[in-house]
Scaffold this motif. Structure first.
Motif, PDB file in Angstrom:
ATOM      1  N   SER A 128      -5.781   1.025  -6.496  1.00  0.00           N
ATOM      2  CA  SER A 128      -6.498   1.196  -7.343  1.00  0.00           C
ATOM      3  C   SER A 128      -6.112   2.141  -8.583  1.00  0.00           C
ATOM      4  O   SER A 128      -5.355   3.121  -8.153  1.00  0.00           O
ATOM      5  CB  SER A 128      -7.931   1.813  -6.901  1.00  0.00           C
ATOM      6  OG  SER A 128      -8.765   2.397  -7.922  1.00  0.00           O
ATOM      7  N   TYR A 153     -12.624   8.245  -1.983  1.00  0.00           N
ATOM      8  CA  TYR A 153     -12.243   7.020  -2.017  1.00  0.00           C
ATOM      9  C   TYR A 153     -10.852   6.885  -2.558  1.00  0.00           C
ATOM     10  O   TYR A 153      -9.996   6.133  -2.189  1.00  0.00           O
ATOM     11  CB  TYR A 153     -13.318   6.175  -2.850  1.00  0.00           C
ATOM     12  CG  TYR A 153     -12.687   4.650  -3.298  1.00  0.00           C
ATOM     13  CD1 TYR A 153     -12.232   4.845  -4.683  1.00  0.00           C
ATOM     14  CD2 TYR A 153     -12.644   3.765  -2.741  1.00  0.00           C
ATOM     15  CE1 TYR A 153     -11.587   3.511  -5.426  1.00  0.00           C
ATOM     16  CE2 TYR A 153     -12.131   2.512  -3.133  1.00  0.00           C
ATOM     17  CZ  TYR A 153     -11.517   2.555  -4.503  1.00  0.00           C
ATOM     18  OH  TYR A 153     -10.730   1.740  -5.180  1.00  0.00           O
ATOM     19  N   ASN A 183     -10.544  -1.944 -14.062  1.00  0.00           N
ATOM     20  CA  ASN A 183     -11.706  -2.086 -13.763  1.00  0.00           C
ATOM     21  C   ASN A 183     -12.179  -3.683 -13.788  1.00  0.00           C
ATOM     22  O   ASN A 183     -12.057  -4.449 -14.686  1.00  0.00           O
ATOM     23  CB  ASN A 183     -12.513  -1.594 -14.958  1.00  0.00           C
ATOM     24  CG  ASN A 183     -12.469   0.062 -14.642  1.00  0.00           C
ATOM     25  OD1 ASN A 183     -11.493   0.496 -14.651  1.00  0.00           O
ATOM     26  ND2 ASN A 183     -14.067   0.446 -14.674  1.00  0.00           N
ATOM     27  N   ASN A 202     -21.434   0.453 -10.971  1.00  0.00           N
ATOM     28  CA  ASN A 202     -20.454   0.028 -12.030  1.00  0.00           C
ATOM     29  C   ASN A 202     -21.171  -0.466 -13.070  1.00  0.00           C
ATOM     30  O   ASN A 202     -22.392  -1.093 -13.227  1.00  0.00           O
ATOM     31  CB  ASN A 202     -19.392  -1.010 -11.278  1.00  0.00           C
ATOM     32  CG  ASN A 202     -18.611  -0.366 -10.351  1.00  0.00           C
ATOM     33  OD1 ASN A 202     -18.483  -1.166  -9.293  1.00  0.00           O
ATOM     34  ND2 ASN A 202     -18.194   0.805 -10.311  1.00  0.00           N
ATOM     35  N   LEU A 203     -20.573  -0.259 -14.339  1.00  0.00           N
ATOM     36  CA  LEU A 203     -21.066  -0.404 -15.922  1.00  0.00           C
ATOM     37  C   LEU A 203     -21.412  -1.997 -16.139  1.00  0.00           C
ATOM     38  O   LEU A 203     -22.619  -1.952 -16.476  1.00  0.00           O
ATOM     39  CB  LEU A 203     -20.008   0.152 -16.724  1.00  0.00           C
ATOM     40  CG  LEU A 203     -20.511  -0.193 -18.350  1.00  0.00           C
ATOM     41  CD1 LEU A 203     -21.443   0.776 -18.543  1.00  0.00           C
ATOM     42  CD2 LEU A 203     -19.298   0.349 -19.072  1.00  0.00           C
ATOM     43  N   HIS A 219     -28.251   4.436 -18.689  1.00  0.00           N
ATOM     44  CA  HIS A 219     -27.804   5.347 -19.376  1.00  0.00           C
ATOM     45  C   HIS A 219     -26.291   5.332 -19.662  1.00  0.00           C
ATOM     46  O   HIS A 219     -25.629   4.738 -18.771  1.00  0.00           O
ATOM     47  CB  HIS A 219     -28.051   6.637 -18.667  1.00  0.00           C
ATOM     48  CG  HIS A 219     -29.495   6.898 -18.685  1.00  0.00           C
ATOM     49  ND1 HIS A 219     -30.205   6.604 -17.881  1.00  0.00           N
ATOM     50  CD2 HIS A 219     -30.082   7.942 -19.549  1.00  0.00           C
ATOM     51  CE1 HIS A 219     -31.551   7.064 -18.059  1.00  0.00           C
ATOM     52  NE2 HIS A 219     -31.410   7.912 -19.252  1.00  0.00           N
ATOM     53  N   PHE A 221     -23.107   7.619 -19.572  1.00  0.00           N
ATOM     54  CA  PHE A 221     -23.006   8.808 -19.079  1.00  0.00           C
ATOM     55  C   PHE A 221     -21.961   9.670 -19.849  1.00  0.00           C
ATOM     56  O   PHE A 221     -20.840   9.808 -19.689  1.00  0.00           O
ATOM     57  CB  PHE A 221     -22.349   8.668 -17.587  1.00  0.00           C
ATOM     58  CG  PHE A 221     -23.264   7.904 -16.593  1.00  0.00           C
ATOM     59  CD1 PHE A 221     -22.832   7.224 -15.511  1.00  0.00           C
ATOM     60  CD2 PHE A 221     -24.621   8.330 -16.804  1.00  0.00           C
ATOM     61  CE1 PHE A 221     -23.351   6.610 -14.663  1.00  0.00           C
ATOM     62  CE2 PHE A 221     -25.185   7.526 -15.988  1.00  0.00           C
ATOM     63  CZ  PHE A 221     -24.881   6.677 -14.801  1.00  0.00           C
ATOM     64  N   ARG A 234     -12.020   2.831 -20.506  1.00  0.00           N
ATOM     65  CA  ARG A 234     -11.409   2.119 -19.273  1.00  0.00           C
ATOM     66  C   ARG A 234     -10.596   0.696 -19.569  1.00  0.00           C
ATOM     67  O   ARG A 234     -10.858   0.315 -20.981  1.00  0.00           O
ATOM     68  CB  ARG A 234     -12.675   1.552 -18.528  1.00  0.00           C
ATOM     69  CG  ARG A 234     -13.701   2.715 -18.040  1.00  0.00           C
ATOM     70  CD  ARG A 234     -12.539   3.471 -16.941  1.00  0.00           C
ATOM     71  NE  ARG A 234     -13.181   4.699 -16.269  1.00  0.00           N
ATOM     72  CZ  ARG A 234     -13.487   5.872 -16.511  1.00  0.00           C
ATOM     73  NH1 ARG A 234     -12.758   6.262 -17.663  1.00  0.00           N
ATOM     74  NH2 ARG A 234     -14.160   6.713 -15.919  1.00  0.00           N
ATOM     75  N   ARG A 298     -21.266  11.870 -16.074  1.00  0.00           N
ATOM     76  CA  ARG A 298     -21.231  11.682 -14.495  1.00  0.00           C
ATOM     77  C   ARG A 298     -20.204  12.548 -13.853  1.00  0.00           C
ATOM     78  O   ARG A 298     -18.949  12.048 -14.236  1.00  0.00           O
ATOM     79  CB  ARG A 298     -21.256  10.190 -14.181  1.00  0.00           C
ATOM     80  CG  ARG A 298     -21.154   9.637 -12.790  1.00  0.00           C
ATOM     81  CD  ARG A 298     -21.050   8.262 -12.366  1.00  0.00           C
ATOM     82  NE  ARG A 298     -19.860   7.574 -12.815  1.00  0.00           N
ATOM     83  CZ  ARG A 298     -19.652   6.274 -12.814  1.00  0.00           C
ATOM     84  NH1 ARG A 298     -20.494   5.359 -12.396  1.00  0.00           N
ATOM     85  NH2 ARG A 298     -18.362   5.768 -13.142  1.00  0.00           N
ATOM     86  N   ASP A 301     -16.021  11.557 -13.255  1.00  0.00           N
ATOM     87  CA  ASP A 301     -15.522  10.627 -14.210  1.00  0.00           C
ATOM     88  C   ASP A 301     -14.382  10.827 -14.831  1.00  0.00           C
ATOM     89  O   ASP A 301     -14.103  12.126 -15.236  1.00  0.00           O
ATOM     90  CB  ASP A 301     -16.480  10.238 -15.340  1.00  0.00           C
ATOM     91  CG  ASP A 301     -17.568   8.943 -15.149  1.00  0.00           C
ATOM     92  OD1 ASP A 301     -18.519   8.733 -15.681  1.00  0.00           O
ATOM     93  OD2 ASP A 301     -16.992   8.065 -14.190  1.00  0.00           O
TER      94      ASP A 301
HETATM   95  C1  WQD Z   1     -17.117   2.855 -15.991  1.00  0.00           C
HETATM   96  C2  WQD Z   1     -17.494   3.689 -17.224  1.00  0.00           C
HETATM   97  C3  WQD Z   1     -18.974   5.608 -16.570  1.00  0.00           C
HETATM   98  C4  WQD Z   1     -22.437   3.079 -15.088  1.00  0.00           C
HETATM   99  C5  WQD Z   1     -14.505   1.932 -10.941  1.00  0.00           C
HETATM  100  C6  WQD Z   1     -14.640   1.840  -9.447  1.00  0.00           C
HETATM  101  C7  WQD Z   1     -13.094   2.386  -8.981  1.00  0.00           C
HETATM  102  C8  WQD Z   1     -11.889   1.712  -9.794  1.00  0.00           C
HETATM  103  C9  WQD Z   1     -12.138   1.485 -11.263  1.00  0.00           C
HETATM  104  C10 WQD Z   1     -11.373  -0.278  -7.930  1.00  0.00           C
HETATM  105  C11 WQD Z   1     -17.462   5.101 -16.775  1.00  0.00           C
HETATM  106  C12 WQD Z   1     -19.673   4.441 -17.203  1.00  0.00           C
HETATM  107  C13 WQD Z   1     -21.165   3.471 -15.620  1.00  0.00           C
HETATM  108  C14 WQD Z   1     -23.554   3.391 -16.006  1.00  0.00           C
HETATM  109  C15 WQD Z   1     -22.062   4.462 -17.820  1.00  0.00           C
HETATM  110  N1  WQD Z   1     -12.016   0.169  -9.100  1.00  0.00           N
HETATM  111  N2  WQD Z   1     -21.120   4.202 -16.873  1.00  0.00           N
HETATM  112  N3  WQD Z   1     -23.283   4.135 -17.032  1.00  0.00           N
HETATM  113  O1  WQD Z   1     -15.861   4.703 -12.781  1.00  0.00           O
HETATM  114  O2  WQD Z   1     -14.161   3.493 -14.183  1.00  0.00           O
HETATM  115  O3  WQD Z   1     -14.326   3.140 -11.648  1.00  0.00           O
HETATM  116  O4  WQD Z   1     -13.490   0.917 -11.382  1.00  0.00           O
HETATM  117  O5  WQD Z   1     -10.629   0.283  -7.404  1.00  0.00           O
HETATM  118  O6  WQD Z   1     -13.094   2.300  -7.369  1.00  0.00           O
HETATM  119  O7  WQD Z   1     -15.551   2.773  -9.211  1.00  0.00           O
HETATM  120  O8  WQD Z   1     -16.193   2.181 -13.016  1.00  0.00           O
HETATM  121  O9  WQD Z   1     -17.934   0.973 -13.991  1.00  0.00           O
HETATM  122  O10 WQD Z   1     -18.503   2.956 -12.380  1.00  0.00           O
HETATM  123  O11 WQD Z   1     -17.689   3.166 -14.600  1.00  0.00           O
HETATM  124  O12 WQD Z   1     -21.962   5.003 -18.633  1.00  0.00           O
HETATM  125  O13 WQD Z   1     -24.702   3.094 -15.647  1.00  0.00           O
HETATM  126  O14 WQD Z   1     -19.062   3.304 -17.605  1.00  0.00           O
HETATM  127  O15 WQD Z   1     -19.201   6.765 -16.677  1.00  0.00           O
HETATM  128  O16 WQD Z   1     -17.243   5.940 -18.010  1.00  0.00           O
HETATM  129  P1  WQD Z   1     -15.207   3.314 -12.823  1.00  0.00           P
HETATM  130  P2  WQD Z   1     -17.707   2.354 -13.722  1.00  0.00           P
END
Ligand code: WQD
Length: 347
Positions: A128, A153, A183, A202-203, A219, A221, A234, A298, A301
């Motif tokens: 990852s 993780y 992602n 996840n977003l 929301h 974040f 991302r 969050r 992040d």
């Molecule tokens: C993306 C962005 C949030 C939800 C994930 C996996 C990780 C890895 C990479 C595999 C962030 C923002 C999210 C919401 C938001 N994958 N967000 N509102 O955190 O980059 O990591 O992908 O290994 O294991 O967890 O992905 O989709 O959770 O967040 O604003 O309701 O979207 O703050 O900036 P992340 P994510």
């Protein structure tokens, strides 16, 4: 066309299921092992629908060595393993680290033990981009130093890569690729398979559930980060592009094209996209206006991360086929399919 039987662990999961479709479409015979603690048989049903063939799944907990060995005894013709099976929620790993270390590490150790005991030389490990943490330099390439893992993780992925490297040092006949996903988003264009998450974190699934009305609102974040519009950056990559990189990896190892016994590859699009930009891309692809609010940051992040993916493109012959609009379109069509299926179950 190189082929042979491949064992896919976590084959009933989001990336595992999509990868089985790509492997079979490229001439491989596939069996799956998935204890269904996170994966779903609906995924396998969709995979079989797309392929018009059955895929055998062994419902086995890979932390149980005897049960895992039984699969290899029954299938002496396995020539490669793709190891997806792991828990992957960042938040859950913070609240229950021991469950993550026990599951993610013990399952990897057992898979490597079986590869050694039953002479399966080609292994692809699901890693990852979270191993990079908050990287200083962007885009990150495979030589970018790994920062402190932001969650248990992410740490299980860092430890997993070390275990794989130590394994090949002691066992010369084995070859491993470590694939660092950025992602993964979207769904197979048939809308027969996609991400099954009742309460996603996840977003993209949060966006599609908000758009279809399964969630009232969502929301963003934080928009006070030092990025072009204040929201996090991302590298979003279509799940079918990720799937094909696994097929390419196996072909690369089976053909003996690897120079080192354990090689790392970044699997990202190479494009950094902010949260707000992704929301607007979804609205444009779906024609749906999204009800979102700006909320607090969050915890944990990473501010920004995206890939230098030239090594995977150059050495594996990996070609990225899906753009951001197609990622959003296939994610939206999958959410609409889930909604129709759920409505049918209610009637
Ligand atoms: C993306 C962005 C949030 C939800 C994930 C996996 C990780 C890895 C990479 C595999 C962030 C923002 C999210 C919401 C938001 N994958 N967000 N509102 O955190 O980059 O990591 O992908 O290994 O294991 O967890 O992905 O989709 O959770 O967040 O604003 O309701 O979207 O703050 O900036 P992340 P994510």
């Amino acid at each position: 066309m190189v082929s042979g039987k491949i064992l896919v662990t976590g084959g009933c999961g989001y990336i595992g299921g999509h990868t089985i479709v790509d492997l079979v479409n490229n001439g491989f015979e596939v069996i799956s092992v998935d204890d269904l603690s996170r994966g779903s048989l609906r995924m396998m049903a969709g995979v079989e629908e797309i392929l018009a063939q059955k895929i055998k799944n062994y419902k086995v907990d890979l932390t149980n060595l005897d049960d895992t060995q039984a699969i290899f005894i029954e299938n002496p013709d396995i020539i490669g393993i793709i190891h997806f099976a792991a828990f992957k929620s960042v938040n859950e790993s913070v609240s229950d680290p021991l469950m993550y270390y026990r599951n993610n590490i013990n399952s990897l150790v057992n898979i490597l033990q079986c590869a050694k005991d039953y002479q399966v030389p080609n292994i692809v490990f699901s890693s990852s981009c979270s191993v990079y943490g908050n990287a200083e330099q962007l885009p990150v390439d495979e030589l970018t130093p790994l920062a402190t893992a932001e969650s248990p993780y992410a740490y299980t992925k860092q430890i997993g890569e070390v275990i794989c490297n130590d394994f090949v040092k002691q066992n010369q006949a084995f070859n491993i690729t470590l694939l660092r996903y950025f992602n993964p988003v979207g769904a197979h264009e048939s809308a027969q398979i996609g991400e099954f998450q009742e309460k996603p974190e996840n977003l993209v699934p949060v966006i599609t559930q908000t758009a279809i009305g399964k969630r009232q609102e969502m929301h963003v974040f934080g928009t006070d980060y030092s990025t072009r519009d204040g929201s996090c950056v991302r590298d979003y990559i279509h799940v079918m592009d990720i799937a094909n990189a696994h097929t390419k990896s196996l072909q690369y190892l089976i053909a003996g094209r690897n120079q080192n016994a354990c090689e790392v590859f970044n699997l990202g699009s190479g494009n950094g996209v902010t949260v707000l930009e992704l929301i607007y891309a979804f609205e444009s692809a779906s024609g749906k206006k999204l009800n979102f609010h700006i909320g607090p940051r969050r915890q944990g992040d990473v501010v920004a991360i995206y890939a230098n993916n030239t090594k995977a493109c150059r050495k594996l012959g990996w070609e990225i086929k899906y753009n951001l609009t197609q990622m959003m379109d296939t994610a939206w069509r999958w959410e609409q399919r889930l909604h129709i299926d759920n409505q049918k179950q209610l009637n």
